[in-house]
Design a protein around this motif. Structure first.
Motif, PDB file in Angstrom:
ATOM      1  N   ARG A 201       0.839  -1.189   0.000  1.00 36.74           N
ATOM      2  CA  ARG A 201       0.000   0.000   0.000  1.00 36.74           C
ATOM      3  C   ARG A 201       0.876   1.242   0.000  1.00 36.74           C
ATOM      4  NH1 ARG A 201      -2.459   1.041   4.314  1.00 36.74           N
ATOM      5  NH2 ARG A 201      -4.321   2.031   3.418  1.00 36.74           N
ATOM      6  N   TYR A 202       0.678   2.095  -0.976  1.00 36.73           N
ATOM      7  CA  TYR A 202       1.433   3.328  -1.078  1.00 36.73           C
ATOM      8  C   TYR A 202       0.722   4.260  -2.037  1.00 36.73           C
ATOM      9  CZ  TYR A 202       3.068   1.310  -5.466  1.00 36.73           C
ATOM     10  OH  TYR A 202       3.127   0.748  -6.721  1.00 36.73           O
ATOM     11  N   PHE A 203       1.142   5.518  -2.019  1.00 38.49           N
ATOM     12  CA  PHE A 203       0.573   6.493  -2.936  1.00 38.49           C
ATOM     13  C   PHE A 203       1.351   6.555  -4.243  1.00 38.49           C
ATOM     14  CE2 PHE A 203       0.505  10.973  -4.466  1.00 38.49           C
ATOM     15  CZ  PHE A 203      -0.784  10.975  -4.961  1.00 38.49           C
ATOM     16  N   ARG A 204       2.677   6.603  -4.142  1.00 43.14           N
ATOM     17  CA  ARG A 204       3.485   6.742  -5.345  1.00 43.14           C
ATOM     18  C   ARG A 204       4.909   6.258  -5.103  1.00 43.14           C
ATOM     19  NH1 ARG A 204       3.993  12.690  -7.361  1.00 43.14           N
ATOM     20  NH2 ARG A 204       5.627  12.740  -5.737  1.00 43.14           N
ATOM     21  N   LEU A 205       5.427   5.510  -6.050  1.00 44.02           N
ATOM     22  CA  LEU A 205       6.839   5.165  -6.065  1.00 44.02           C
ATOM     23  C   LEU A 205       7.618   6.297  -6.712  1.00 44.02           C
ATOM     24  CD1 LEU A 205       6.763   1.436  -7.245  1.00 44.02           C
ATOM     25  CD2 LEU A 205       7.303   2.261  -4.945  1.00 44.02           C
TER      26      LEU A 205
END
Length: 120
Positions: A27-31
């Motif tokens: 789960r993350y917003f952006r790499l």
């Protein structure tokens, strides 16, 4: 929150080639920037190469021309193409990612590493 898994390491003869892969999940917003680092026994972990989301690359001086880093944002993967391998390239290779979590906080993730051995 971001897990990185490397693959593609192994034993190769001097002068040979290997292609390492790094898959991101979680789960993350952006790499953001992704990179490859390596560490030999008794040595510090050194930068191999980094690549931005837009594909801009940076390499360790001694590796420019032999190694190529790339990424596929849609697949959430980074790659390291290694050519003309030398015994001195033997190390554990680690994938790294700077990212924003779901709360837009800056975070860093590291993979567990994959062994690359260059030997006759």
């Amino acid at each position: 929150q971001v897990q990185l898994v490397e693959s593609g390491g192994g034993l190769v003869q001097p002068g040979g080639s290997l292609r390492l892969s790094c898959a991101a999940s979680g789960r993350y917003f952006r790499l953001n920037d992704m990179g490859w680092y390596r560490q030999a026994p008794g040595k510090q972990r050194d930068l191999v190469a980094t690549v931005t989301r837009g594909g801009n690359t940076n390499y360790a001086d001694s590796l420019e021309g032999r190694f190529t880093i790339s990424r596929d944002n849609a697949k959430k993967m980074a790659f390291l193409q290694m050519n003309s391998l030398k015994p001195e390239d033997t190390a554990v290779y680690y994938c790294n990612a700077d990212y924003l979590d779901t709360g837009s906080r800056k975070k860093v993730s590291w993979g567990q590493g994959t062994q690359v051995t260059v030997s006759s």
